[in-house]
Motif scaffolding. Structure first.
Motif, PDB file in Angstrom:
ATOM      1  N   ILE A  29       0.342   4.951   0.257  1.00 56.56           N
ATOM      2  CA  ILE A  29      -1.322   5.384   0.259  1.00 56.56           C
ATOM      3  C   ILE A  29      -1.793   4.893   1.537  1.00 56.56           C
ATOM      4  O   ILE A  29      -2.653   5.357   1.834  1.00 56.56           O
ATOM      5  CB  ILE A  29      -2.142   4.721  -0.786  1.00 56.56           C
ATOM      6  CG1 ILE A  29      -2.069   3.227  -0.938  1.00 56.56           C
ATOM      7  CG2 ILE A  29      -1.435   5.211  -2.175  1.00 56.56           C
ATOM      8  CD1 ILE A  29      -3.055   2.633  -2.040  1.00 56.56           C
ATOM      9  N   ARG A  81      -6.655   1.922   0.491  1.00 56.93           N
ATOM     10  CA  ARG A  81      -6.243   3.378   1.382  1.00 56.93           C
ATOM     11  C   ARG A  81      -6.858   3.076   2.692  1.00 56.93           C
ATOM     12  O   ARG A  81      -6.503   3.990   3.629  1.00 56.93           O
ATOM     13  CB  ARG A  81      -6.975   4.234   0.592  1.00 56.93           C
ATOM     14  CG  ARG A  81      -6.325   4.978  -0.672  1.00 56.93           C
ATOM     15  CD  ARG A  81      -6.780   5.844  -1.454  1.00 56.93           C
ATOM     16  NE  ARG A  81      -5.789   6.281  -2.410  1.00 56.93           N
ATOM     17  CZ  ARG A  81      -5.904   6.015  -3.684  1.00 56.93           C
ATOM     18  NH1 ARG A  81      -6.430   4.637  -3.699  1.00 56.93           N
ATOM     19  NH2 ARG A  81      -4.906   6.331  -4.593  1.00 56.93           N
ATOM     20  N   ASN A 679       1.402   9.137   4.175  1.00 61.85           N
ATOM     21  CA  ASN A 679       0.592   8.299   4.644  1.00 61.85           C
ATOM     22  C   ASN A 679       1.408   6.927   5.426  1.00 61.85           C
ATOM     23  O   ASN A 679       1.139   5.843   5.242  1.00 61.85           O
ATOM     24  CB  ASN A 679       0.062   7.519   3.267  1.00 61.85           C
ATOM     25  CG  ASN A 679      -1.186   8.650   2.569  1.00 61.85           C
ATOM     26  OD1 ASN A 679      -1.830   9.204   3.322  1.00 61.85           O
ATOM     27  ND2 ASN A 679      -0.834   8.710   1.464  1.00 61.85           N
TER      28      ASN A 679
END
Length: 722
Positions: A29, A81, A679
């Motif tokens: 993430i 995140r 990511n």
């Protein structure tokens, strides 16, 4: 060599173990680059690293050791995140491992001036003020640090490591290592009460010179410690006395690549390979796992689960390495030594399921195992983790896993060291995007450098470049499955032998079952610039050298793609050659019938300072010709990774040696958002593009054969292109 087809079994070994869509899985993430922790005004170009990592007890802050800078780096993951830098704390030496008890961090710090005069300390950091609160001299060079479950003590492996350049690194090299146990009372170390636990006289290998590498503490206060170079494992009782010890033994390995020879061949075997374990983690009160990285005499390429009496209850053997190879992460350059080199371990229970995480340093992968039954671990996922993952930190209370990836390659124009975050949540695994799992024999692959469409639905073909110079191959890909599957490999041969001196960068079907291949020349490797035609079996039937009108102006960067338009082949030259104006690169044509050459000029985007721009693919489809244009930048420096198209009617080649017409282009897609979808950091090399029989556009990246690379291969569709 004949065409080598790999028949897929009806149930892939890895895919059958993967969770269904509704089950929790791990997906990355966020990514944090370690230079972000340097203070304003510091030289951010200095080498940095993230080696061993841990988390605060509330799971909101990550702490990693940065050996080159001599600091602990802190990262705020309140929002996992969007990790934020919290800066670095100088340690007065080289930090190794850190643990946290309450609001204090305890870091082992190496202050040694030489191998023969080692020294070190444990530094206690107050996390509220981010300042050093106390230090304990431990008399030698620390490696791993572990804490008791109740926070009552910390244990330190004082390795006093050997000089690998002395006597080929052979033991013994004094002084001997030992384990230190320091009580922690009311959040503070009682340095005066530290206990130094000797380990001499235990191992069969160099018993006078134990080198403890890693240790862990179970709920009962027992310490398990690996003596990697001695190939020994020791269990220390809660009273601080050695309770038992035993040899880590050896493993017979089959189905592995044993030679560093530029080919992926998983038919080799090794016998009696010493495990030489690195990391060790308790799984329960009676079992622990070791990551068998190996050192100078071993490297069993997997991991072992043991009962604490020394009985192995599970041996991974070559299974982990083969699973990693199936998704393109096998480091061929390590075949002669330790393969994927499992080094780090973490253990935690997520959603009631005990998980063991195994970090492959050279494969840049994290393997996720369900160890509900320690004697029968089940491989659930393989996670991509930056370059050389060294440390892991599981935070089950927040459904998070963090990895520290130690290698900083910015000096070579590549990626910095990174910390990466994964979340455990419902969904489907985002990675891998491409696999050969289930092939028999196992198809090893990587460094995919060109892509072309086949005639069947969901059928593509790819080639790999000179990373595997002894094994040039064409791969058949089936895109109708998730992940897509490599189902066959065609060996490129000349005169019945594996073709040599090739750097395949482009592929195009000839419409009759064979292929046209573009090979980029490298004078420093004696590889000529050439076009090759192969039949359906991979045998070279024709080789076409570039004309003198081109070669008189050659540079190192040559053809990066090939496509067929009627009776002409069109080739994308990667960069400007000596006769090209700045910012103009040739699209070269070759008339198959009359054997004549021509070219047009393609206008490149303007590169950023210190970067260059070039082409990496060309694909004709309908009324358009598509090209991939990219800079040579990676991670946050990447600016241009784009798909453009040119009207096919505009490709009217002029004679070489004179003025060339300049084509116009229009952008079809900015690929930077696609390249960030996992990511991680944006890769450098977008290398292949093809449009399949149903009009779907497909893109692939080149993972450089996992050499100075994370090994990640991104393979995805951009949907219908017309």
């Amino acid at each position: 060599m004949s065409r080598r087809l790999a028949c897929l079994s009806s149930a892939l070994a890895l895919a059958s173990a993967l969770p269904v869509a509704a089950d929790p899985v791990f997906n990355r993430i966020a990514t944090f680059a370690t230079p972000a922790n340097m203070a304003e005004g510091e030289d951010t170009a200095r080498e940095s690293s993230a080696e061993i990592i841990t988390a605060t007890e509330d799971g909101m802050t990550l702490i990693y050791s940065d050996s080159p800078l001599g600091v602990l780096g802190l990262v705020d993951i309140t929002d996992p995140r969007a990790p934020k830098p919290l800066g670095n704390i100088a340690m007065g030496g080289e930090p190794t491992t850190t643990v946290v008890i309450g609001n204090r961090a305890f870091a082992g710090v190496n202050t040694s001036e030489s191998f023969t005069n080692p020294s070190g300390k444990v530094v206690m950091v107050d996390l509220a003020s981010r300042s050093i609160a106390a230090e304990c001299d431990i008399g030698g060079q620390p490696d791993a640090v572990a804490r008791a479950a109740d926070g009552g003590f910390i244990a330190i492996a004082v390795e006093n490591e050997r000089d690998e350049d002395l006597n080929d690194g052979a033991l013994p090299q004094m002084p001997a290592g030992y384990v230190v146990k320091i009580p922690v009372l009311d959040g503070a170390m009682d340095c005066a009460a530290q206990q130094r636990i000797g380990l001499t006289g235990l191992a069969a290998i160099a018993p006078e010179d134990p080198e403890p590498e890693f240790l862990d503490v179970n709920a009962a206060g027992e310490i398990v410690v690996t003596l990697q170079e001695n190939n020994e494992i020791v269990v220390i009782g809660a009273d601080g006395a050695v309770a038992t010890h035993f040899s880590a033994g050896s493993v017979d390995l089959a189905g592995i690549d044993t030679r560093r020879d530029g080919r992926l061949d998983f038919t080799g075997s090794l016998t009696s390979v010493l495990r030489e374990p690195d990391a060790v983690k308790w799984i329960d009160a009676d079992h622990f796992a070791t990551a068998n990285e190996g050192d100078y005499n071993g490297g069993a390429r997997g991991f072992t689960i043991w009962r604490k009496d020394g009985t192995p209850v599970f041996e991974a053997g070559a299974s982990l390495e083969r699973a990693i190879a199936a998704i393109g992460h096998y480091p061929e350059h390590r075949s002669g030594s330790k393969g994927v080199e499992p080094e780090g371990l973490a253990f935690a229970t997520f959603d009631g399921v005990p998980h063991l995480f195994v970090a492959s340093e050279r494969g840049s992968m994290i393997a996720v195992y369900d160890v509900t039954d320690p004697a029968a671990p089940a491989l659930r996922q393989l996670l991509p983790s930056g370059i050389s993952p060294e440390g892991l930190a599981a935070i089950p209370a927040r459904n998070l896993l963090a990895t520290a990836n130690e290698v900083d390659l910015r000096a070579d124009g590549l990626a910095p060291a990174h910390v990466m975050l994964f979340e455990h949540a419902e969904g489907s695994p985002a990675y891998p995007m491409l696999t050969s799992e289930g092939s028999d024999p196992l198809i090893g692959w990587g460094a995919l450098s060109g892509l072309a469409a086949g005639a069947g639905p969901g059928e593509l073909f790819a080639v790999s470049d000179s990373v595997y110079g002894s094994m040039p191959r064409i791969y058949r890909i089936d895109t109708t499955t998730t992940p897509a599957r490599i189902t066959a490999a065609i060996d490129i041969t000349r005169g019945g032998q594996p073709a040599q001196l090739l750097d395949l960068e482009g592929i195009a079907p000839d419409g009759e079952g064979g292929f046209w291949l573009a090979s980029e020349g490298r004078s420093d490797r004696l590889i000529p610039h050439a076009i090759h035609h192969v039949d359906a079996e991979g045998a070279i039937t024709q080789s076409i050298a570039l004309p003198e009108a081109l070669l008189d102006n050659e540079i190192r960067f040559g053809m990066e793609g090939i496509t067929v338009m009627g009776d002409r082949l069109w080739l994308a030259m990667q960069r400007e050659w000596q006769d090209d104006p700045a910012g103009m690169v040739k699209l070269v044509s070759y008339d198959i019938g009359d054997e004549t050459w021509g070219a047009v000029h393609y206008p490149l985007e303007t590169p950023a300072e210190g970067a260059w721009m070039g082409l990496s693919e060309i694909t004709a489809h309908g009324d358009w010709v598509y090209v991939l244009e990219r800079d040579n930048q990676i991670a946050d420096r990447a600016q241009v990774k784009r798909l453009y198209r040119i009207p096919a009617s505009a490709l009217q080649p002029a004679e070489l040696g004179g003025p060339l017409p300049v084509v116009t282009k229009e952008m079809v897609r900015d690929l930077l958002p696609d390249l960030a979808i996992l990511n991680g950091f944006v890769p450098d090399k977008v290398e292949g593009f093809a449009i399949d029989a149903e009009g779907q556009g497909w893109v692939v990246t080149d993972n450089d054969g996992v050499d100075d690379s994370s090994g990640e291969t991104l393979f995805w569709t951009i949907g219908k292109v017309d």
